[in-house]
Design an enzyme around this catalytic site. Structure first.
Site, PDB file in Angstrom:
ATOM      1  N   GLU A 284     -16.662   4.574   0.403  1.00 17.64           N
ATOM      2  CA  GLU A 284     -15.424   3.797   0.318  1.00 17.64           C
ATOM      3  C   GLU A 284     -15.479   2.686  -0.708  1.00 17.64           C
ATOM      4  O   GLU A 284     -14.454   2.320  -1.262  1.00 17.64           O
ATOM      5  CB  GLU A 284     -14.949   3.294   1.689  1.00 17.64           C
ATOM      6  CG  GLU A 284     -15.746   2.214   2.333  1.00 17.64           C
ATOM      7  CD  GLU A 284     -15.154   1.797   3.688  1.00 17.64           C
ATOM      8  OE1 GLU A 284     -13.935   1.809   3.858  1.00 17.64           O
ATOM      9  OE2 GLU A 284     -15.950   1.456   4.578  1.00 17.64           O
TER      10      GLU A 284
ATOM     11  N   ASN B  40       6.838  -3.116   6.317  1.00 15.95           N
ATOM     12  CA  ASN B  40       5.545  -2.458   6.515  1.00 15.95           C
ATOM     13  C   ASN B  40       5.782  -1.348   7.538  1.00 15.95           C
ATOM     14  O   ASN B  40       6.224  -1.624   8.650  1.00 15.95           O
ATOM     15  CB  ASN B  40       4.519  -3.476   7.046  1.00 15.95           C
ATOM     16  CG  ASN B  40       3.263  -2.808   7.580  1.00 15.95           C
ATOM     17  OD1 ASN B  40       2.883  -1.735   7.126  1.00 15.95           O
ATOM     18  ND2 ASN B  40       2.629  -3.444   8.547  1.00 15.95           N
TER      19      ASN B  40
ATOM     20  N   HIS C  53     -29.942  23.795   8.110  1.00 16.90           N
ATOM     21  CA  HIS C  53     -28.970  24.881   8.314  1.00 16.90           C
ATOM     22  C   HIS C  53     -27.919  24.921   7.215  1.00 16.90           C
ATOM     23  O   HIS C  53     -26.867  25.525   7.378  1.00 16.90           O
ATOM     24  CB  HIS C  53     -28.300  24.728   9.690  1.00 16.90           C
ATOM     25  CG  HIS C  53     -29.270  24.836  10.815  1.00 16.90           C
ATOM     26  ND1 HIS C  53     -29.802  26.032  11.233  1.00 16.90           N
ATOM     27  CD2 HIS C  53     -29.857  23.874  11.581  1.00 16.90           C
ATOM     28  CE1 HIS C  53     -30.660  25.817  12.219  1.00 16.90           C
ATOM     29  NE2 HIS C  53     -30.704  24.516  12.448  1.00 16.90           N
TER      30      HIS C  53
ATOM     31  N   TRP D 262       0.907  -1.153   0.000  1.00 21.95           N
ATOM     32  CA  TRP D 262       0.000   0.000   0.000  1.00 21.95           C
ATOM     33  C   TRP D 262       0.942   1.196   0.000  1.00 21.95           C
ATOM     34  O   TRP D 262       1.607   1.467   1.000  1.00 21.95           O
ATOM     35  CB  TRP D 262      -0.874  -0.028   1.255  1.00 21.95           C
ATOM     36  CG  TRP D 262      -1.907   1.054   1.302  1.00 21.95           C
ATOM     37  CD1 TRP D 262      -3.142   1.039   0.708  1.00 21.95           C
ATOM     38  CD2 TRP D 262      -1.810   2.309   1.991  1.00 21.95           C
ATOM     39  NE1 TRP D 262      -3.809   2.204   0.989  1.00 21.95           N
ATOM     40  CE2 TRP D 262      -3.023   3.001   1.765  1.00 21.95           C
ATOM     41  CE3 TRP D 262      -0.832   2.916   2.772  1.00 21.95           C
ATOM     42  CZ2 TRP D 262      -3.265   4.264   2.293  1.00 21.95           C
ATOM     43  CZ3 TRP D 262      -1.080   4.180   3.290  1.00 21.95           C
ATOM     44  CH2 TRP D 262      -2.288   4.839   3.045  1.00 21.95           C
TER      45      TRP D 262
ATOM     46  N   LYS E 246      -6.960  -2.319   4.800  1.00 20.93           N
ATOM     47  CA  LYS E 246      -7.773  -2.771   5.926  1.00 20.93           C
ATOM     48  C   LYS E 246      -7.223  -2.268   7.260  1.00 20.93           C
ATOM     49  O   LYS E 246      -7.961  -1.839   8.122  1.00 20.93           O
ATOM     50  CB  LYS E 246      -7.808  -4.307   5.917  1.00 20.93           C
ATOM     51  CG  LYS E 246      -8.607  -4.910   7.035  1.00 20.93           C
ATOM     52  CD  LYS E 246     -10.078  -4.707   6.794  1.00 20.93           C
ATOM     53  CE  LYS E 246     -10.938  -5.240   7.927  1.00 20.93           C
ATOM     54  NZ  LYS E 246     -12.249  -4.606   7.917  1.00 20.93           N
TER      55      LYS E 246
HETATM   56  O1  M6R Z   1      -9.074  -1.762  12.654  1.00 22.95           O
HETATM   57  P1  M6R Z   1      -9.782  -0.525  13.098  1.00 22.95           P
HETATM   58  O2  M6R Z   1     -11.170  -0.822  13.594  1.00 22.95           O
HETATM   59  O3  M6R Z   1      -9.004   0.276  14.092  1.00 22.95           O
HETATM   60  O4  M6R Z   1      -9.941   0.343  11.783  1.00 22.95           O
HETATM   61  C1  M6R Z   1     -10.448   1.648  11.838  1.00 22.95           C
HETATM   62  C2  M6R Z   1     -10.751   2.176  10.455  1.00 22.95           C
HETATM   63  O5  M6R Z   1      -9.599   2.200   9.672  1.00 22.95           O
HETATM   64  C3  M6R Z   1     -11.828   1.349   9.743  1.00 22.95           C
HETATM   65  O6  M6R Z   1     -12.996   1.262  10.485  1.00 22.95           O
HETATM   66  C4  M6R Z   1     -12.133   1.967   8.354  1.00 22.95           C
HETATM   67  O7  M6R Z   1     -12.760   3.203   8.517  1.00 22.95           O
HETATM   68  C5  M6R Z   1     -12.994   1.025   7.515  1.00 22.95           C
HETATM   69  N1  M6R Z   1     -12.474   0.945   6.180  1.00 22.95           N
HETATM   70  C6  M6R Z   1     -14.399   1.474   7.376  1.00 22.95           C
HETATM   71  O8  M6R Z   1     -15.176   0.575   6.672  1.00 22.95           O
END
Ligand code: M6R
Length: 606
Positions: free
Chosen positions: A486, A101, A502, A75, A601
């Protein structure tokens, strides 16, 4: 946010590495690459831009026979999405190969020093400096010491695995703020960013901590700190099954995970409800009774679960709650008070901003709590008290089952905190009773999948959406919009239904559909008035409403029904149609909803 893997053993490394990368592709899919120590004695590498499939197509299977190797899915952070910037990266002599990473923050400074010493760079990445730095240190040190010394000069975050052509059958791995675990096999060793990459081969794992370096050989592993001291590490057994990391007949992980929600929630509440007493069992500590205020920090969807939790905890437990985006928390110089508890929520347990917020709170000696899914993840290990979600791996980049499980656990925490304060037994019993029904109620929402798919097709030509809700369902309006953005790259805005007049009301016309979350709750009539306001301006309306609501059919163009439940639990049901709508909308537009562009992710960089 990039995934790394390494294998050393007796089997051919390539299929193991490719398979592991496949299971980690959700961490990054800009490019991928592998480097294998071949039987000829040389390290051979291959890289490809785009999804892992491109790399697999490029590899002629017979070319890689070696049994030691490393791999990477990227990424992109530093340097564009090109083959040259793909990992593994190497030193000048093509002997040291690195997958990484994280972010090496002082890479420019290090690169300038290395360039002066005559090193030649191939890529624009921060990672490549590490390969050259190890090369430099190797001039006067052995391999392990060279890696250690190089890491001591690096500032930033890393989960890293290094291969050295001159040291067959050895991988050196290290971690600093980026997740990394070792897999322990019979005559073989693995290292990976994520357990799903090695689950097929072993369930015995060792979690590395920050500042640790591991030496892997077919005979086993040894872990040291960066001061060369040997560490005594515990081996853990993974709970997750391989089956849980497969799609099991669903076209996408996202759809599978939406449909897994009844089971996921049943797992999140298993053994935790005490219906007779109107209580929950969460291994609570006496310290919780002294809590006077709860601060919550999380990111993305997890943050929105915290926003729902704020309504629950304030209304039913009578505790003041503040919810922060974890990425903002540290920078606003938070003021902690005696009696504060700091709660982090994270599916992955590895989100860098959430982790940084947790560490900030710990530094100030605040009682910390975590709601986390991934067992053994950094947040799970570092939070003082924790509640695991027990929902199995969530692989789709768009979070679905993790969200509804987080909401459920927040409802359990509300009972826990409430009952140790003023909440009556009867109220506790009523909430527990309703929570028990949730898995079944979600099933009834899922039955409307075909109808929701039709709606997603009907509205597929629109390029802007408003999601509107109030009170408990305001965060759900944000979450519905986030899901659509997303995975379909369509503009969607979540807004307070009452706040709409508003500003955003100016945009309403026949080209801007509004999705109202309007269950029959304490703000129902108010939301109905807001629907009238949109209707009067010819805005198309989709409503998520309570079963049996006749009034709504006259006002909305399309209605999706959810069953009746307690107001505080409605978000767990109302979000499900929005997840399905976003899923079918994205699929209808031809996108790979499991791998939305530019996203990863697990966001392990700040
Ligand atoms: O692993 P986490 O729950 O900490 O991740 C937080 C966010 O990166 C995650 O919820 C992100 O917003 C998702 N892609 C939403 O669908």
């Amino acid at each position: 946010m990039c995934g790394i893997i390494g294998y050393v053993g007796r089997q051919r490394a390539l299929p193991i590495i490719l398979d592991g990368l496949k299971n980690m592709e959700y961490r990054g899919y800009d490019s991928s690459g592998v480097a294998i120590k071949e039987t000829s004695g040389k390290i051979k590498a291959i890289k490809a831009v785009g999804p892992l499939l491109n790399l697999e197509e490029k590899i002629s299977d017979n070319n890689f026979e070696g049994s030691t190797g490393i791999g990477h899915v990227r990424w992109a952070t530093h340097g564009g999405v090109t083959e040259k910037n793909s990992h593994p990266h190497m030193d000048c002599k093509r002997k040291i190969w690195v997958v990484h990473n994280g972010i090496i923050e002082n890479y420019q400074e290090l690169k300038a020093q290395l360039l002066k010493k005559g090193h030649k760079f191939q890529s624009e990445t921060d990672t490549e400096v590490l390969a050259h730095l190890i090369e430099e240190k190797l001039k006067t040190n052995n391999y392990q010491e060279a890696v250690r010394l190089a890491l001591k000069e690096v500032r930033g975050t890393y989960g890293v695995a290094v291969l050295n052509q001159d040291e067959p059958e050895k991988i050196i791995a290290a971690r600093n703020f980026s997740p990394l675990l070792l897999g322990v096999g019979e005559g073989e060793c693995f290292v990976a960013s994520d357990a799903s990459a090695i689950l097929k081969h072993t369930t015995k794992v060792v979690y590395l901590d920050d500042g640790e370096l591991a030496v892997l050989t077919p005979k086993g592993h040894a872990v040291y700190d960066l001061g060369r001291n040997l560490r005594d590490k515990k081996t853990h057994h993974l709970e997750w099954s391989l089956e849980k990391t497969q799609k099991n007949g669903f076209p996408h992980f996202m759809l599978k995970e939406i449909f897994e929600q009844p089971e996921a929630i049943a797992n999140s509440i298993r053994g935790r409800l005490l219906p007779e007493e109107g209580l929950v069992k969460l291994g609570a500590s006496e310290d919780l009774k002294k809590v006077k205020r709860i601060l919550i920090a999380a990111c993305g969807t997890a943050y929105l679960s915290g926003k729902v939790g704020e309504y629950m905890l304030e209304e039913y437990a009578g505790i003041p709650v503040e919810v922060d985006l974890a990425s903002e928390f540290r920078y606003r110089k938070p003021v902690f008070q005696k009696g504060d508890a700091f709660l982090v929520i994270s599916q992955s347990g590895e989100t860098a901003d959430t982790l940084a917020a947790l560490r900030e709170a710990k530094e100030k000696n605040v009682l910390t709590l975590g709601v986390v899914n991934v067992i053994g993840s950094t947040l799970a290990r570092e939070a003082g008290l924790g509640v695991y979600q027990h929902i199995g791996p969530e692989i789709g980049v768009a979070s679905t089952k993790a969200f509804t499980s987080q909401l459920t656990i927040l409802a359990l925490l509300t009972i826990l905190f409430g009952r140790s304060r003023d909440m009556s037994v009867i109220t506790g019993q009523r909430i527990v009773k309703e929570i028990k029904k949730i898995p079944h109620l979600i099933q009834t929402v899922l039955k409307q999948d075909a109808a929701i798919k039709k709606l997603a097709k009907k509205y597929n030509h629109f390029n802007n959406f408003l999601y509107l809700g109030r009170k408990y369902n305001l965060p759900i309006a944000y979450e519905g919009a986030l899901k659509l953005k997303e995975i379909s790259y369509v503009h969607a805005e979540g807004y307070g239904a009452g706040e709409m007049k508003h500003g955003p009301i100016a945009m309403i016309d026949e080209n801007l559909p509004s999705i109202f979350i309007v269950p029959q709750d304490s703000v129902y009539e108010k939301t109905i008035s807001n629907i009238e306001e949109v209707r009067a301006r010819k805005g198309p309306i989709i409503a998520i409403a309570t079963e049996g609501d006749k009034k709504i059919t006259r006002l909305a163009d399309d209605v999706i029904y959810i069953p009746k439940t307690l107001e505080m639990l409605t978000p767990i049901l109302s979000v499900v149609p929005l997840q399905l709508f976003a899923y079918h909308f994205g699929v209808a537009r031809g996108y790979n909803v499991d791998r939305p562009r530019n996203l990863a992710k697990s966001v392990t960089v700040e």
